[in-house]
Scaffold this motif. Structure first.
Motif, short mmCIF file in Angstrom:
data_model
loop_
_atom_site.label_atom_id
_atom_site.label_comp_id
_atom_site.label_asym_id
_atom_site.label_seq_id
_atom_site.Cartn_x
_atom_site.Cartn_y
_atom_site.Cartn_z
N MET A 177 77.58 56.52 57.38
CA MET A 177 77.45 56.15 58.77
C MET A 177 78.73 55.40 59.14
O MET A 177 79.56 55.13 58.28
N PRO A 178 78.92 55.02 60.38
CA PRO A 178 80.12 54.28 60.74
C PRO A 178 80.27 53.03 59.87
O PRO A 178 79.31 52.31 59.63
N LEU A 179 81.49 52.78 59.38
CA LEU A 179 81.79 51.70 58.45
C LEU A 179 80.98 51.90 57.18
O LEU A 179 80.59 52.99 56.83
N PHE A 180 80.72 50.80 56.43
CA PHE A 180 79.98 50.89 55.19
C PHE A 180 78.56 50.41 55.42
O PHE A 180 78.31 49.47 56.17
N ARG A 181 77.63 51.02 54.70
CA ARG A 181 76.25 50.59 54.80
C ARG A 181 75.75 50.20 53.42
O ARG A 181 75.78 51.01 52.50
N VAL A 182 75.33 48.97 53.25
CA VAL A 182 74.85 48.49 51.97
C VAL A 182 73.33 48.43 52.03
O VAL A 182 72.76 47.71 52.84
N GLU A 183 72.69 49.17 51.14
CA GLU A 183 71.23 49.21 51.15
C GLU A 183 70.67 47.98 50.44
O GLU A 183 70.45 47.99 49.24
N SER A 184 70.46 46.91 51.18
CA SER A 184 69.92 45.70 50.56
C SER A 184 68.75 45.12 51.35
O SER A 184 68.12 44.18 50.90
N LEU A 185 68.45 45.68 52.51
CA LEU A 185 67.42 45.12 53.37
C LEU A 185 66.37 46.17 53.70
O LEU A 185 66.70 47.25 54.20
N GLY A 186 65.12 45.85 53.41
CA GLY A 186 64.02 46.75 53.74
C GLY A 186 62.94 46.00 54.49
O GLY A 186 63.03 44.79 54.70
N VAL A 187 61.92 46.74 54.88
CA VAL A 187 60.77 46.14 55.57
C VAL A 187 59.50 46.70 54.95
O VAL A 187 59.39 47.91 54.70
N CYS A 188 58.55 45.81 54.68
CA CYS A 188 57.26 46.21 54.12
C CYS A 188 56.39 46.84 55.20
O CYS A 188 56.38 46.39 56.35
N TYR A 189 55.65 47.88 54.81
CA TYR A 189 54.71 48.50 55.74
C TYR A 189 53.30 48.37 55.19
O TYR A 189 52.99 48.85 54.09
N GLY A 190 52.45 47.71 55.96
CA GLY A 190 51.04 47.63 55.63
C GLY A 190 50.23 48.28 56.75
O GLY A 190 50.56 48.12 57.92
N GLY A 191 49.23 49.01 56.39
CA GLY A 191 48.49 49.77 57.39
C GLY A 191 47.14 49.21 57.75
O GLY A 191 46.25 49.97 58.17
N SER A 192 46.94 47.89 57.62
CA SER A 192 45.63 47.29 57.87
C SER A 192 45.44 46.98 59.35
O SER A 192 45.36 45.82 59.76
N GLY A 193 45.41 48.02 60.15
CA GLY A 193 45.22 47.85 61.58
C GLY A 193 44.64 49.11 62.18
O GLY A 193 44.91 50.22 61.70
N ASN A 194 43.86 48.96 63.24
CA ASN A 194 43.25 50.13 63.90
C ASN A 194 44.00 50.51 65.17
O ASN A 194 43.53 51.34 65.95
N ASN A 195 45.18 49.92 65.35
CA ASN A 195 45.95 50.17 66.57
C ASN A 195 47.41 50.49 66.27
O ASN A 195 48.28 50.34 67.13
N LEU A 196 47.69 50.93 65.04
CA LEU A 196 49.07 51.15 64.62
C LEU A 196 49.55 52.55 64.99
O LEU A 196 48.74 53.48 65.15
N PRO A 197 50.86 52.74 65.10
CA PRO A 197 51.41 54.06 65.42
C PRO A 197 51.12 55.07 64.30
O PRO A 197 50.77 54.69 63.17
N THR A 198 51.28 56.34 64.61
CA THR A 198 51.15 57.38 63.58
C THR A 198 52.20 57.16 62.50
O THR A 198 53.22 56.50 62.72
N LYS A 199 51.95 57.74 61.35
CA LYS A 199 52.89 57.56 60.23
C LYS A 199 54.27 58.12 60.57
O LYS A 199 55.30 57.53 60.22
N GLN A 200 54.30 59.26 61.25
CA GLN A 200 55.60 59.82 61.62
C GLN A 200 56.31 58.91 62.62
O GLN A 200 57.53 58.72 62.55
N ALA A 201 55.56 58.31 63.55
CA ALA A 201 56.16 57.38 64.51
C ALA A 201 56.70 56.14 63.79
O ALA A 201 57.73 55.57 64.20
N VAL A 202 56.01 55.71 62.74
CA VAL A 202 56.48 54.56 61.96
C VAL A 202 57.82 54.90 61.29
O VAL A 202 58.78 54.12 61.37
N VAL A 203 57.89 56.05 60.65
CA VAL A 203 59.14 56.45 60.00
C VAL A 203 60.26 56.59 61.02
O VAL A 203 61.39 56.15 60.79
N ASP A 204 59.95 57.14 62.17
CA ASP A 204 60.95 57.27 63.23
C ASP A 204 61.44 55.90 63.69
O ASP A 204 62.63 55.73 64.01
#
Length: 345
Positions: free
Chosen positions: A30-57
């Motif tokens: 991608m533009p410049l350098f990208r260091v893969e050091s930061l992620g985000v946890c995904y928990g699905g304990s909700g009845n109002n969350l987006p679809t899985k594909q929408a989450v990935v998007d």
């Protein structure tokens, strides 16, 4: 400055930056350098969350390059196919006993890993926050060993590391950080696990929460120290609680003979409501400062970045436990950011 000297200086600076970066494998440039050091946890304990594909998007549109999954969610694994997002795949606590034998572990790896060859698995987290006195404690090491065998049989040991996620309550002492040590009850449990990690070149996954340390000891821990806003060092040379907790884990690892085992921060977050110190302002401050801070290292391990997974992607309205547990989201269920536009890359 003469043009040629300026050019040499720029090239030298750029080459120094390039050489200091960790190896980058299978990462789209991608533009410049990208260091893969930061992620985000995904928990699905909700009845109002987006679809899985929408989450990935949403991960992709925010340039979040890593995700932690707590369950073997095949719908999410299907959505992650071809995304190039690195994945911590959780083997949940209630599945641990089923993989304490070769057949169970092989079946698990075949079903959830080999079947998704175009998902970029990085770690398998065998269990989450299991403590020495828990009924499952004796099953963690056999589960680790058997999942490792199955991963090796699939010739994936160079791509996927097998570990388990602990919390900092396993420490008997955490202050000053150099005196960090696992508790007497935790040491017999954690030492063979750490030896397994050392033998296989795997990191220890650790959930590190300055929030809980602050809430449980407000008389001695200032809010500014927990939120990375303290000016200057304390008496033992630390500017923030996150570094102090992480370095106490490194000190504890040294004391069980594993000075070279890396710690991956598999969770860290701050709630926006529901308890002491929980507010949108404090949570936003914590996340912004944490994202900036983990680009570097700690006093004990100064060579960063610190691989860290923010907890969590969404508020989860069906999560069990105290009210704060339902308010750790970086995004609301409607996908709007709670703290403005955070720079995840």
């Amino acid at each position: 400055m003469p043009a040629i000297l300026l050019l040499i200086g720029i090239l030298s600076s750029t080459m120094g930056l390039f050489l200091s970066l960790p190896p980058m494998k299978n990462i789209d440039f991608m533009p410049l350098f990208r260091v893969e050091s930061l992620g985000v946890c995904y928990g699905g304990s909700g009845n109002n969350l987006p679809t899985k594909q929408a989450v990935v998007d949403l991960y992709k549109s925010n340039r979040i390059g890593q995700i932690r999954l707590y369950y073997t969610d095949e719908e999410m694994l299907k959505a992650l196919r071809g995304s190039n997002i690195e994945v911590i795949l959780g083997l949940p606590n209630d599945q641990i006993q089923s993989v304490t034998n070769d057949v169970g572990a092989t079946n698990w790896v075949n079903k959830y890993v080999k079947a998704y060859s175009n998902v970029k698995f990085k770690y398998i987290a065998v269990g989450n926050e299991i403590h020495p006195g828990d009924a499952l404690a004796g099953s963690v090491l056999p589960a680790l060993q058997n999942i490792q065998k199955a991963i090796s049989s699939a010739n994936l040991q160079g791509q996927i590391k097998v570990s388990t996620a602990i919390d900092t309550t396993l420490l008997g002492n955490s202050y000053p950080p150099k005196d960090g040590v696992f508790s007497n009850s935790a040491t017999p449990y954690i030492r063979p696990i750490v030896n397994f990690l050392k033998e296989n070149g795997a990191p220890l996954l650790a959930n590190v929460y300055p929030y809980f340390a602050y809430v449980n000891n407000q008389q001695n821990i200032g809010l500014d120290y927990a939120l990375f806003t303290k000016q200057g060092n304390n008496e033992v040379g630390y500017q923030n609680l996150f570094d102090a907790l992480l370095d106490s884990l490194y000190a504890a690892l040294e004391k069980v003979g594993a000075p070279n085992v890396k710690v991956v921060v598999s969770e860290s977050g701050w709630p926006s409501e529901g308890g002491a110190g929980a507010s949108v302002q404090n949570a936003g401050t914590y996340y912004r400062n944490l994202i900036n801070h983990v680009k570097g290292g700690t006093p004990k391990r100064p060579n960063g970045p610190i691989e860290t997974y923010l907890f969590a992607m969404f508020d989860e309205n069906q999560k069990q436990g105290p009210e704060i547990e339902r308010h750790f989201g970086l995004f609301s269920p409607n996908k709007s950011p709670k703290y403005g536009q955070l720079n995840f890359s």
